[in-house]
Scaffold this motif. Structure first.
Motif, PDB file in Angstrom:
ATOM      1  N   SER A 243       0.768  -1.564   0.191  1.00 40.35           N
ATOM      2  CA  SER A 243       0.807   0.125  -0.127  1.00 40.35           C
ATOM      3  C   SER A 243       0.558   1.571  -0.102  1.00 40.35           C
ATOM      4  O   SER A 243       1.486   1.750   1.142  1.00 40.35           O
ATOM      5  N   THR A 245       0.566   4.327  -1.020  1.00 34.20           N
ATOM      6  CA  THR A 245       0.656   5.652  -0.533  1.00 34.20           C
ATOM      7  C   THR A 245      -0.283   5.328   0.922  1.00 34.20           C
ATOM      8  O   THR A 245      -0.712   7.079   1.347  1.00 34.20           O
ATOM      9  N   GLU A 279      -4.968   1.103  -4.329  1.00 34.94           N
ATOM     10  CA  GLU A 279      -4.511   2.322  -4.222  1.00 34.94           C
ATOM     11  C   GLU A 279      -5.782   2.769  -4.823  1.00 34.94           C
ATOM     12  O   GLU A 279      -6.790   2.794  -5.940  1.00 34.94           O
ATOM     13  N   PRO A 288      -5.204   7.900  -2.803  1.00 37.38           N
ATOM     14  CA  PRO A 288      -4.149   8.578  -2.744  1.00 37.38           C
ATOM     15  C   PRO A 288      -4.342   9.619  -1.397  1.00 37.38           C
ATOM     16  O   PRO A 288      -5.097  10.591  -1.943  1.00 37.38           O
ATOM     17  N   HIS A 294       0.175   9.371  -6.960  1.00 35.84           N
ATOM     18  CA  HIS A 294      -0.170   7.628  -7.650  1.00 35.84           C
ATOM     19  C   HIS A 294      -0.093   6.472  -8.476  1.00 35.84           C
ATOM     20  O   HIS A 294       1.217   7.183  -9.142  1.00 35.84           O
TER      21      HIS A 294
END
Ligand SMILES: Cc1cc2nc3c(=O)[nH]c(=O)nc-3n(C[C@H](O)[C@H](O)[C@H](O)COP(=O)(O)O)c2cc1C
Length: 379
Positions: A243, A245, A279, A288, A294
């Motif tokens: 993961s 962000t 995301e 994000p 991204h």
């Protein structure tokens, strides 16, 4: 040793959709609708999955692949009440019943293996010790201890010579999952602010030994786990979840795009079954944050194996992601809680049932195994 992985479908020229078969390493999926891993905090005595767990997953066996709730690899890996483990014989035997139930129902299931690191509390730790982490930095916020909400405690930074022992726990858990419990594979939980993610990102990793500092060093723990688990069960039965962000569990990284590109590239030599990236779509709580890059698209390009996307997808945007090549499969979390027959509902464009958030964690059958499938709804 890592074995070669490639993507196959029945017709490699047709534009894939959610119902196009897919091979993830050694696992053949009849569709690309993956059940995302979801903690439900309903494990029984000794943190063993129960008959209800088996029923819950078997009800969802029409998924192309089920990824189980995060499952502890050792005693110090726990951070929430009633989450299952796979490090004792009783737990392993109980997982065997789950795997059999899913297989009998025609499904495929891999175990998500985790260690929570600092996202824990002495009440979950052997001898009431402090939780362990790459660095002694407490997460901001509170956690549920069973007795109420309490602040995250200050974790103890792991000594360098303790790390190989943790790596072995992952390899032992992988062996138990595949050879003893008969699951189809494992997913290494390197996402959402738990121990491996704490090593990967610089907000939580301030180490000065070979597990901290450079990108290469911060990846080392994950790569050692992959080496050990691949040796134990074969890389074609291993997926990794990231993961890059995500901010859940007080996480962050100063430069996630180049960092996670390096992580994705470092995974390539293993020929893993898949890479699973969270995301969130725009507006989703796992998207994000404002100003953050991204990264999923760049990771998709950098990673040379099957790629699963997650975060707020529905049928139409999932099909679009497959058609445009953004992903080979999409995983669905909350939709699978309340729609055990999600693939059938997608296939027939039937309405989706809404999940009841109050029953996500803890309790028994209510909000767990009592969501009906479509036929039952119609009857
Ligand atoms: C009740 C619940 C429990 C979850 N537990 C886990 C977990 O154990 N491991 C994990 O990697 N993600 C976990 N997640 C995150 C989901 O796998 C998924 O990333 C998230 O729900 C977004 O996907 P969705 O929009 O399709 O639901 C959990 C999510 C929910 C709703």
């Amino acid at each position: 040793m890592p074995q070669s992985t490639h993507i196959e479908s029945t017709d490699t020229h047709a534009t894939p959709n959610l119902f196009t078969p897919l091979r993830l390493g050694a696992i053949e999926l009849p569709n690309r609708i993956v059940m995302a891993p979801m903690t439900r905090s309903r494990a029984g005595d000794g943190n063993c999955p129960t008959a209800l767990t088996a029923e819950y997953y078997a009800q969802r066996a029409s998924a192309g692949l089920i990824i189980t709730e995060a499952t502890q690899v050792c005693d110090s890996a726990q951070g929430y009440p009633h989450t299952p483990g796979i490090h004792t014989d009783a737990q392993t035997l109980a997982w065997r019943s789950v795997a059999e139930a899913v297989h009998d129902a025609g499904g495929r299931i891999v175990a998500q293996l985790w260690h929570v690191g600092r996202i824990s509390h002495p009440c979950f730790q052997p001898n009431g010790a402090a939780p362990v982490a790459p660095s002694a930095i407490a997460a901001a916020g509170t956690l549920f201890t069973g007795a109420g909400m309490e602040p995250f405690p200050l974790p103890r930074a792991l000594e360098t010579d303790e790390i190989p022992g943790l790596v072995r726990h992952f390899a032992d858990a992988a062996k138990r999952a595949v050879f003893d419990a008969g699951l189809d594979g494992i997913e290494i939980h390197a996402a959402n602010g738990y121990l491996i993610d704490q090593f990967l990102r610089d907000r939580t990793n301030r180490r000065t030994d070979r597990y901290g500092g450079s990108v290469e060093n911060r990846c080392r723990f994950l790569l050692e786990i992959l080496e050990a688990t691949a040796h134990a069960v074969g890389a074609d039965r291993i997926g990794v979840r990231l993961s890059p962000t995500g901010v859940f569990n007080d996480m962050g990284d100063s430069d996630p795009l180049p960092h996670f590109l390096s992580v994705a590239q470092a995974l390539n030599p293993f020929s893993l079954a898949y890479l699973h990236v969270i995301e969130g779509r725009p507006g989703h709580h796992m998207a994000p944050p404002e100003g953050a890059p991204h990264v999923a698209e760049a990771l998709r390009a950098a990673f040379k194996g099957p790629f699963i996307l997650n975060g707020g997808y529905g049928r139409a945007d999932a099909d679009a992601a497959l058609a445009s090549g953004q992903a080979d499969a999409v995983s669905f979390g909350e939709a699978f809680i309340s729609n055990p027959d999600l693939p059938q509902r997608f296939r027939t464009a039937a309405p989706l049932a809404e999940p009841d958030r109050a029953t996500y964690y803890g309790g028994a059958a209510k909000g767990y195994t009592d969501y009906p499938a479509l036929e039952t709804v119609a009857a």
